[in-house]
Enzyme design. Structure first.
Site, short mmCIF file in Angstrom:
data_model
loop_
_atom_site.label_atom_id
_atom_site.label_comp_id
_atom_site.label_asym_id
_atom_site.label_seq_id
_atom_site.Cartn_x
_atom_site.Cartn_y
_atom_site.Cartn_z
N CYS A 97 14.26 -149.04 -46.76
CA CYS A 97 13.90 -147.80 -47.45
C CYS A 97 12.40 -147.62 -47.37
CB CYS A 97 14.36 -147.80 -48.90
SG CYS A 97 14.47 -146.10 -49.56
N CYS A 111 10.70 -146.09 -50.12
CA CYS A 111 10.13 -145.80 -51.45
C CYS A 111 9.14 -146.85 -51.93
CB CYS A 111 11.24 -145.58 -52.49
SG CYS A 111 12.42 -146.93 -52.64
N LYS A 154 25.70 -144.28 -53.34
CA LYS A 154 24.61 -144.69 -54.23
C LYS A 154 24.31 -143.53 -55.16
CE LYS A 154 19.75 -146.10 -54.21
NZ LYS A 154 18.65 -146.62 -53.40
N ARG A 180 12.74 -150.67 -60.24
CA ARG A 180 11.52 -149.93 -59.88
C ARG A 180 10.28 -150.58 -60.49
NH1 ARG A 180 14.22 -143.83 -60.40
NH2 ARG A 180 15.82 -144.24 -58.81
N ARG A 238 15.31 -138.51 -57.86
CA ARG A 238 16.03 -138.70 -56.59
C ARG A 238 17.36 -137.94 -56.57
NH1 ARG A 238 12.48 -142.58 -55.18
NH2 ARG A 238 12.50 -144.69 -56.05
N LYS A 276 27.20 -148.36 -55.54
CA LYS A 276 26.09 -148.77 -56.41
C LYS A 276 25.78 -147.66 -57.41
CE LYS A 276 21.20 -149.36 -55.87
NZ LYS A 276 20.09 -149.00 -55.07
N SER A 320 20.03 -153.51 -61.34
CA SER A 320 19.11 -154.06 -62.32
C SER A 320 19.42 -153.62 -63.75
CB SER A 320 17.68 -153.67 -61.94
OG SER A 320 17.53 -152.26 -61.87
N TYR A 372 22.06 -160.16 -59.45
CA TYR A 372 20.96 -160.98 -59.95
C TYR A 372 21.47 -162.23 -60.67
CZ TYR A 372 18.46 -156.68 -58.87
OH TYR A 372 17.95 -155.58 -58.21
#
Ligand code: PBG
Ligand code: ZN
Length: 340
Positions: free
Chosen positions: A133, A135, A210, A220, A232, A263, A290, A329
């Site tokens: 990506c 970003c 997504k 982020r 977004r 996601k 996250s 995670y």
């Protein structure tokens, strides 16, 4: 002689009797179509361009942003415990690295390409996924190249993103995973892989479904990829858009994706199920993002439940919906939990 056993035999409805089938822990595990194994897990890593950095991310419990010199010591014990795969996110921290085109994304000296090479050399059995990506690298924090009015220039973005994917593949990534959500990027990447003669050895994993929303905040913070203006919503999918997600999945399969990703995971179990139905012959990945991870930690800290129990329960839901791969995670903890 008549016995007590005969007299009670068929007085009840046999089909109503289910308890016997799951009375034992092993028999309970047999009720699941898929059980979590270490090889299903992909562990996200944030890699900084500051070689010695090791910074805890406050909003993403127990997760760090690490420089390349901290990577091998961190991963060594995990690989020994059975870690099979990581997904890499580059984080440029140095001043003035970001620009409108995300030039730093494919810097050969940048953290992603350097760590692909390092991990390939140090951990030959580790499967390396590179998130693709812009970003993290753009001055405006959006996932592509913008027009003057601030909207995405899809053509320029796809050209650029497919070039970046190629450099990661050529550096040795086993899998490239574009998360930008520009239209047509799967086709563009696949064509470049074919042209370069490496399409046969690179897995193309598409973040097909997504969704936009509030679940990516801690990521982020870790990646420094918050957009400097706007949001977004014109490229990531609207949370209610089940049909749109199905169309995106169909499209990406047609464009040459090898794996379809959904996601976030837990609030999109119907979409995971749709992905498994549409892509019934493909692996389906789910990203427990996250925000989901941080929510589970916050609830456990508030005494709502035990964190290990909830980590398993949420993952079982994701697998039951149809996922065969989970980006999580919790991976380091699962390596311990699945060993004991
Ligand atoms: C970058 C990207 C994001 C995530 C994966 N790749 C953030 C975003 O789209 O803003 C989110 C992962 C997470 O929240 O754990 N395009
Ligand atoms: Zn992005």
């Amino acid at each position: 002689a008549s016995t007590a056993a005969t007299s009670v035999s068929v007085s009840g409805d046999i089909s109503s009797q289910l308890h016997g089938g799951y009375s034992h822990p092993l028999a309970r595990s047999w009720q699941a179509e898929r059980q979590l194994t270490k090889s299903m897990l992909i562990y996200p890593l944030f890699i900084s361009d500051q070689d010695e950095e090791e910074t805890l991310i406050p909003s993403l419990p127990n997760q760090h942003r690490r420089g390349i010199n901290k990577l091998v010591p961190h991963l060594e014990p995990l690989v020994r415990k059975g870690l099979r795969s990581v997904i890499l996110f580059g984080v440029p921290m140095a001043p003035n690295v970001k620009d409108a085109l995300g030039t730093a994304a494919d810097d050969p000296q940048g953290p992603v390409i350097q760590s692909i090479r390092l991990l390939r050399a140090r951990f030959p059995s580790l499967f390396i996924v590179a998130d693709v990506c812009l970003c993290e690298y753009t001055s405006h924090g959006h996932c592509g190249i913008l027009r003057d009015d601030g909207s995405l220039n899809n053509t320029l973005s796809v050209d650029r993103i497919s070039d970046v994917a190629m450099t990661y593949a050529e550096a040795g990534a086993h899998c490239v995973a574009p998360s930008d959500m520009n239209d047509g990027r799967i086709r563009a990447i696949k064509l470049k892989l074919i042209e370069a003669g490496i399409a046969h050895k690179i897995v193309l994993m598409s973040y097909s479904a997504k969704f936009s929303g509030c679940m990516y905040g801690p990521f982020r913070d870790a990646a420094g990829s918050c957009p400097s203006f706007g949001d977004r919503k014109c490229y990531q999918l609207p949370p209610g858009g089940r049909g749109l997600a199905r169309r995106a999945i169909h499209r990406d399969i047609g464009e040459g994706a090898d794996i379809i990703m959904v996601k976030p995971a837990s609030s999109y179990l119907d979409i995971i199920s749709d992905a498994k139905e549409i892509g019934k012959d493909m692996p389906i990945a789910a990203y427990q993002v996250s925000g989901e991870f941080a929510m589970i930690h916050a609830a456990a800290a508030a005494g709502v439940f035990n964190i290990k129990t909830m980590a398993f329960e949420s993952t079982e839901g994701i697998l039951r919906a149809g996922a065969t791969i989970v980006v999580s995670y919790f991976t380091p903890q699962f390596l311990d939990w699945l060993s004991s």
